[in-house]
Design a protein around this motif. Structure first.
Motif: not given
Length: 466
Positions: A52-53, A325-326, A416-420
């Motif tokens: 899992e990502q 990380f999408g 899509n959260m993209g980077l955090v």
């Protein structure tokens, strides 16, 4: 039902006598004791077993923390800056900060969690007041460190008052202030509430004599005590019960020329005073072991182990940032945190809305999440108290809450959260003044058992009792 609750049935049976075999009874008792530290077989890494990502950040693991963004200079001590925080999920989503001035600090604290509700508990110079001054670090404190301050009156013919820093009041729950005091030119002082309405329209007080070592007067349903701790030092305490839940100055320390009065006024000489060290404001009706808080809460406790670990962000420019990380929905976020009275972002994505966890307002923080339309948790997060925030970002079925409180449900709209970004908004602003004990972000919905066990794990890391 959680693992801990299942084991509770066992200990009830063991202690209650329904299990008579001593081997079985002892085994049940040991199982319960082991559960207090979370089952040793559990690790958040288990949640990522299928690839899992997501990410898992653990400030208590020094092998994952480095002072520089390149990850070459290890973090080794309380107060070190953190420029690199390794991801323990196996996904390689490490968080970094390339700007040295914007790095949060690694800090170590009391295993009791946050006991003392005030900052700068033994450094009086930032405290406000009227017609007084502070001389810092002038004599040896009760712990033999050269950190005790002197409170000095000015030359006014009036009251001379030191204001205790802001602290959380909870309606109808006792609140106790304690401080260590030692006579100098002055030996009498008064502790009193700072606000009339917050304590049921009562002006309460306790008056202490540091030469005799006695409580000489009290009133307004407030109770006080004084304890001789040696070398002329006394621990003086007052307990009162507020009627409002507010975040404000709870108590005043009033100097005296020897007059026994709730509100002494006199002509000061500009040099006389007495010594103060180790002030503590805490929930409950008893003063417990002193916990030193400097620029953060959950500080070092007198005689207590220091096994809580966190990253402290200053609310100005501190943050950590990952690569993209999408994350997509559903994504779950679990964060052990203390909000130190700043109303900005704990977690955000690519911009200042996507996938956000946002704190808004004081004295109680309204936890919000979402994209263009935020929605809020049902219950507010108390200021300067550790909590475990739990969030599910899953479109219209999203939810947010903390600890065992019921979560609010709404539309977070995550695509899509993209980077955090940790501690700030996606546009690089709205930085949070907060402490982070642990963070797990995972790109799937957890089972009820996984959810419960992970909550308990992060609660233990954060000094939170669920």
């Amino acid at each position: 039902m959680s693992i801990r609750n299942n084991l509770l049935k066992g200990i009830v049976a063991a202690v209650g006598g329904t299990v008579t075999d001593p081997v079985t009874r002892n085994s049940l008792l040991q199982d319960w004791l082991d559960s207090l530290a979370i089952p040793p077989s559990f690790s958040p890494l288990d949640l990522f077993a299928q690839g899992e990502q997501g990410a898992w950040y653990d400030p208590s693991d020094l092998s994952t923390l480095f002072q520089d963004a390149a990850g070459t200079i290890p973090v080794t001590a309380d107060g070190d800056p953190v420029g690199y925080m390794g991801d323990k999920s196996g996904n390689g989503n490490h968080a970094t900060q390339s700007v040295s001035a914007s790095r949060p600090l690694y800090q170590v604290g009391d295993s009791r969690g946050t006991v003392n509700k005030i900052l700068n508990s033994q450094h009086l110079s930032p405290w406000t007041g009227t017609r007084k001054s502070i001389s810092s670090d002038v004599i040896a404190a009760p712990d033999n460190s050269m950190t005790a301050d002197k409170l000095i009156e000015d030359t006014s013919d009036n009251s001379h008052v030191l204001y205790v820093p802001n602290a959380q009041h909870i309606a109808n729950e006792p609140l106790t202030i304690s401080l260590y005091a030692k006579a100098a030119e002055r030996n009498v002082f008064t502790l009193t509430n700072a606000n009339f309405a917050n304590f049921g329209n009562v002006w309460g007080y306790v008056i202490f004599d540091l030469t005799a070592g006695t409580v000489v007067a009290s009133g307004g349903t407030f109770t006080g005590s004084i304890e001789d701790v040696g070398d002329g030092w006394y621990r003086c305490s007052l307990t009162a019960t507020p009627v409002n839940t507010v975040y404000t100055t709870p108590f005043h320390i009033k100097m005296s020329d020897g007059t026994v009065s709730q509100n002494p006024t006199y002509l000061g000489d500009g040099i006389s005073g007495f010594y103060i060290w180790g002030c503590q404001v805490e929930a409950g009706s008893t003063a417990t072991a002193y916990q030193r808080n400097d620029g953060h809460l959950g500080g070092v406790g007198t005689g207590s182990p220091t096994d809580l670990h966190w990253l402290a962000a200053d609310g100005i420019d501190d943050s950590m940032i990952t690569s993209n990380f999408g994350l997509s929905q559903p994504t779950q976020i679990f964060m052990g945190v203390v909000n130190n009275d700043h109303n900005h972002f704990l977690i955000d994505g690519t911009d200042s809305n996507t996938g956000s966890l946002y704190l808004n307002g004081t004295p109680d923080s309204n936890i919000r999440m979402g994209t263009t339309a935020f929605f809020s948790a049902n219950e507010n997060l108390p200021i300067r108290q550790p909590a475990v925030i739990k969030a599910l970002l899953s479109g219209v079925n999203s939810s947010i809450g903390y600890d065992n409180n019921t979560s609010a449900v709404g539309d977070a709209g995550l695509s899509n959260m993209g980077l955090v970004r940790i501690f700030e908004a996606g546009n690089g602003s709205y930085d949070a003044h907060a402490d982070m004990y642990g963070l797990v972000i995972i790109n799937r919905a957890l089972t009820n058992e996984e959810h419960s066990t992970l909550m308990e794990y992060i609660a233990l890391k954060s000094g939170v009792t669920l």
